[in-house]
Write a protein that holds these residues in place. Structure first.
Motif, short mmCIF file in Angstrom:
data_model
loop_
_atom_site.label_atom_id
_atom_site.label_comp_id
_atom_site.label_asym_id
_atom_site.label_seq_id
_atom_site.Cartn_x
_atom_site.Cartn_y
_atom_site.Cartn_z
N VAL A 135 0.67 -1.11 0.20
CA VAL A 135 0.01 0.11 -0.02
C VAL A 135 1.05 1.21 0.16
O VAL A 135 2.04 1.28 0.34
CB VAL A 135 -1.02 0.01 1.21
N THR A 136 0.24 2.42 -0.07
CA THR A 136 1.01 3.60 -0.34
C THR A 136 0.99 4.34 0.75
O THR A 136 0.04 3.95 1.52
CB THR A 136 0.44 4.60 -1.58
N ASP A 137 1.78 5.50 0.83
CA ASP A 137 1.75 6.47 2.05
C ASP A 137 0.24 6.83 2.00
O ASP A 137 -0.14 6.96 3.13
CB ASP A 137 2.91 7.43 2.08
N ALA A 138 -0.15 7.31 0.96
CA ALA A 138 -1.30 7.96 1.11
C ALA A 138 -2.60 6.97 1.63
O ALA A 138 -3.65 7.45 2.17
CB ALA A 138 -1.91 8.66 -0.41
N GLU A 139 -2.44 5.82 0.97
CA GLU A 139 -3.45 4.87 1.55
C GLU A 139 -3.33 4.32 3.10
O GLU A 139 -4.37 4.31 3.68
CB GLU A 139 -3.31 3.39 0.84
N ILE A 140 -2.18 4.49 3.46
CA ILE A 140 -2.09 3.94 4.99
C ILE A 140 -2.71 5.50 5.72
O ILE A 140 -3.27 5.18 6.71
CB ILE A 140 -0.60 4.01 5.17
N ALA A 141 -2.27 6.51 5.45
CA ALA A 141 -2.85 7.81 6.07
C ALA A 141 -4.41 8.07 6.26
O ALA A 141 -4.93 7.86 7.32
CB ALA A 141 -2.21 9.15 5.51
N ALA A 142 -4.93 7.41 5.11
CA ALA A 142 -6.22 7.46 4.75
C ALA A 142 -6.97 6.31 5.79
O ALA A 142 -8.06 6.57 6.42
CB ALA A 142 -6.84 7.26 3.43
N TYR A 143 -6.50 5.32 5.81
CA TYR A 143 -7.03 4.20 6.54
C TYR A 143 -6.68 4.29 7.91
O TYR A 143 -7.64 3.86 8.83
CB TYR A 143 -6.10 2.88 6.02
#
Length: 208
Positions: free
Chosen positions: A140-148
């Motif tokens: 997963v991307t950094d953005a996906e981690i942050a959103a999750y």
């Protein structure tokens, strides 16, 4: 008829049991998990989850408010990843760090189960077991981690992920009983129930 009493606040465990035809009552234990682990001195992930599952079931079995004549089920899950034993993350920062480490990797989710036959004319059994499942995480991307992490979901579950919620898209696959990743292994629970002298299908009849 035989009823099941779930010693867990997990909505995922409850939903899994209900989908399997059971309708358990719920009485959440008041176990201090870090204190239990320290008292027993366990470090192996399978031992950790089993000791905690047993402690939760025993705590509820000693509660005067518990429903009578039930099978009491305690459960606990931990993730073994890169030599660490991981429960629920303490905060968003820890959840983010975990996902940054886990992405693209593989861990093993261990779920301990402890069953106590609390029926007046029951077997008196107090038995347990562990279901272990290999989990492959997506890159997963950094953005996906942050959103999750911002959703709050990873803070509520062992290992900071789900397969039956928002985190499902971030798990590439599992090897083993997928129910165990949700928090309760139905095949293992069936074995424990049968060992206690109860037919699994008798729990279906207790619905309602």
């Amino acid at each position: 008829m035989t009823s099941l009493l779930l010693a867990s606040a997990s909505p995922a465990r409850l939903a899994t049991l209900r989908a399997a035809g059971l309708d358990p009552a719920v009485l959440v234990s008041s176990v201090d998990e870090p204190a239990v682990v320290e008292r027993y001195g366990v470090t192996d992930p399978e031992d950790v989850c089993l000791v905690l599952a047993k402690a939760k079931a025993e705590d509820v079995a000693g509660d005067d408010e518990r429903p009578e004549d039930s099978l009491i089920l305690g459960c606990d899950s931990v993730l073994a990843f890169d030599g660490q034993v991981l429960g629920k993350p303490a905060d968003a920062a820890e959840a983010t760090a975990r996902w940054e480490a886990m992405r693209g990797g593989t861990g093993v989710l261990h779920t301990g189960h402890w069953l106590i036959d609390d029926r007046e004319d029951g077997s008196g059994a107090t038995i347990g077991g562990v279901a272990s499942v290999t989990v492959h995480f997506a890159d997963v991307t950094d953005a996906e981690i942050a959103a999750y992490v911002a959703t709050g979901e990873p803070l509520k579950v062992a290992g900071a992920f789900t397969v039956d919620g928002l985190g499902g898209a971030f798990v590439k696959g599992v090897e083993g009983d997928h129910h165990a990743v949700v928090g309760v292994s139905l095949p293992l629970l069936r074995d424990l129930v049968r060992e206690a002298g109860v037919a699994w299908t008798d729990l279906w009849a207790a619905r309602g």
